[in-house]
Write an enzyme that holds these catalytic residues in place. Structure first.
Site, mmCIF file in Angstrom:
data_model
loop_
_atom_site.group_PDB
_atom_site.id
_atom_site.type_symbol
_atom_site.label_atom_id
_atom_site.label_comp_id
_atom_site.label_asym_id
_atom_site.label_seq_id
_atom_site.Cartn_x
_atom_site.Cartn_y
_atom_site.Cartn_z
ATOM 1 N N ASP A 178 0.786 -1.229 -0.075
ATOM 2 C CA ASP A 178 0.091 0.035 -0.057
ATOM 3 C C ASP A 178 0.811 1.193 0.028
ATOM 4 O O ASP A 178 1.663 1.721 0.914
ATOM 5 C CB ASP A 178 -1.038 -0.040 1.105
ATOM 6 C CG ASP A 178 -1.893 0.915 1.317
ATOM 7 O OD1 ASP A 178 -1.636 2.165 0.684
ATOM 8 O OD2 ASP A 178 -2.665 1.265 2.162
ATOM 9 N N CYS A 192 -5.313 9.853 -15.201
ATOM 10 C CA CYS A 192 -6.034 9.819 -16.469
ATOM 11 C C CYS A 192 -7.164 10.561 -16.186
ATOM 12 O O CYS A 192 -8.195 10.017 -16.539
ATOM 13 C CB CYS A 192 -6.035 8.350 -16.931
ATOM 14 S SG CYS A 192 -6.704 7.169 -15.859
#
Length: 450
Positions: free
Chosen positions: A318, A389
């Site tokens: 993580d 994105c």
């Protein structure tokens, strides 16, 4: 002969690929229209090989045009289907999409879509779907004009997203929607270890594949028509990969940092599915550490590196934590942050259905945590490249503005003398462009020495 086969022959379904294809597409669409899943792991092996392209076209096309399909279905149905009949609803939507958007004879679109209800074990729906689709063939112009009074239907985007795009890009929001509603081109990244893109373009021409060089990504080639990757010369040998032009620019932006530093220590955080990871390794002699919290997607990174003959240290971890870090600072960090995907809707049209306005602040909070956690892992003088994105300011310009305000040793170094994108605060924004690149945001930051 089994009872099932006798029964299918009695109903005229034996070896009827058209019906099976449409039934499979309806099943695949159900998770999307019910908000319980996406097309990300769409399995096209449930249909025969010759039908796979059409299967994908039905699934992705229906997702892309879903707002209009659903509005028309509401007009065509006397009463809505029950929740347990979401597969029949999906089948009707697929039928509407065929009639309006695909070059399929209307008799085949109507007959085979209605008949496919039998393969869903809902023969009662054949008459309903048949009647709806036949009415649409007669009244398509009038019905579309009626539902298109709603901008969300006409522009094929949910209202909240239209509002967000209009606020962020008042002069460009309609163009963004148009690009989102058009399938993106198939763009390749040529592995420079096996030759340059000009030489690969010649190989494509020899294979009968029409293509052009990308204007901004120095390793990019865009095909005129998408094809199976196995038809690409040298694909299995790692000579080329599929990657949008905008995504290839991450290596361009990190180039000035990595090219003069053989053996530079680099972190690719949130690395899956590995396109940017492998591009960096193709270009630079670096010690790359790739981290991702999704073990399944991390396996895809390993597969990509194996095909390309590349190596990196892969870690399941993580990136908002540091329990995976060995304590040695990095010369460069690529943070391709989790985001709304609002810049790649044309490749993942189910985003329009599955994303919620409440997701944006949650994603922005996650991005901030990632930035704050990773920044101290960078050596003084090192560079972090932030990428999404997305085309939404909350994830991009506003995110970087807030980070710079609380991080006094961070200085933007994003170039503004390039031919792609437009200045956007501390970064640079590319908007999705029809027949060109996806929507992307980049911000390059250097950590000043104290």
């Amino acid at each position: 002969m089994s009872a099932d086969i006798r029964d299918s022959r009695r109903r005229g379904l034996h070896n009827d690929g058209g019906l099976a294809l449409r039934a499979a597409a309806a099943r695949a669409l159900v998770p999307v229209i019910t908000g319980k899943g996406s097309l990300t792991n769409l399995d096209d092996h449930q249909v025969v090989a010759r039908d796979r392209a059409l299967f994908k076209a039905l699934c992705y096309g229906a997702c892309r045009t879903l707002p209009r399909l659903e509005a028309l279905a509401d007009k065509l149905l006397v009463k809505p289907f029950k929740a347990r009949d979401a597969d029949v609803q999906a089948l009707l939507l697929i039928g509407i999409h065929q009639l309006l958007y695909m070059r399929i004879p209307s008799h085949a679109a109507v007959g085979e879509t209605a008949g496919a209800a039998r393969l869903l074990d809902k023969e009662w729906a054949t008459r309903v779907i048949n009647g709806c689709l036949r009415r649409l063939t007669r009244e398509a112009t009038a019905l579309q004009a009626e539902v298109d009074h709603d901008p969300a239907v006409a522009l094929l985007h949910p209202r909240w997203l239209l509002k967000a795009l209009r606020q962020a890009w008042p002069d460009d929001w309609r163009t963004i929607c148009e690009a989102n509603n058009t399938p993106g081109p198939m763009t390749l990244r040529v592995n420079r270890r096996h030759g340059d893109r000009e030489a690969y373009l010649d190989r494509l021409v020899s294979a009968g594949i029409d293509a052009r060089l990308c204007p901004h990504a120095p390793d990019g080639v865009t095909l005129k028509t998408p094809c199976d990757v196995l038809a690409l010369p040298g694909f299995e040998a790692g000579h080329v990969s599929v990657q949008d032009e905008a995504a290839q620019l991450s290596a361009v932006l990190l180039g000035p940092v990595l090219a003069p530093r053989p053996g530079a220590r680099v972190l690719d955080a949130c690395c899956a599915p590995g396109g940017k990871t492998s591009h960096l390794l193709e270009l630079f002699d670096i010690d790359l550490h790739a981290v991702d919290s999704d073990a399944v997607r991390l396996a895809r990174v390993e597969d990509a590196l194996t095909r390309l003959g590349l190596a990196a240290t892969l870690t399941h971890g993580d990136a908002t934590q540091r329990d995976w870090w060995d304590g040695t600072p990095y010369d460069a960090i690529l943070l391709d942050a989790p985001c709304s995907g609002s810049g790649v809707i044309r490749r993942h049209p189910d985003i329009k259905r599955l994303r919620r306005p409440s997701d944006i602040p949650k994603l922005a909070e996650l991005q901030a945590r990632l930035l704050d956690n990773l920044w101290p892992l960078l050596r003084p003088g090192g560079t972090l490249l932030y990428a999404t994105c997305s085309v939404l300011p909350e994830e991009n310009t506003e995110q970087l503005q807030a980070f710079l305000a609380r991080t006094p040793d961070a200085t933007p170094t994003t170039p503004h003398d390039v031919a792609w994108g437009r200045p956007a605060g501390a970064g640079r924004q590319l908007l999705p462009a029809t027949d060109s690149h996806d929507g992307f945001f980049y911000a390059r930051l250097v950590r000043r020495a104290s």
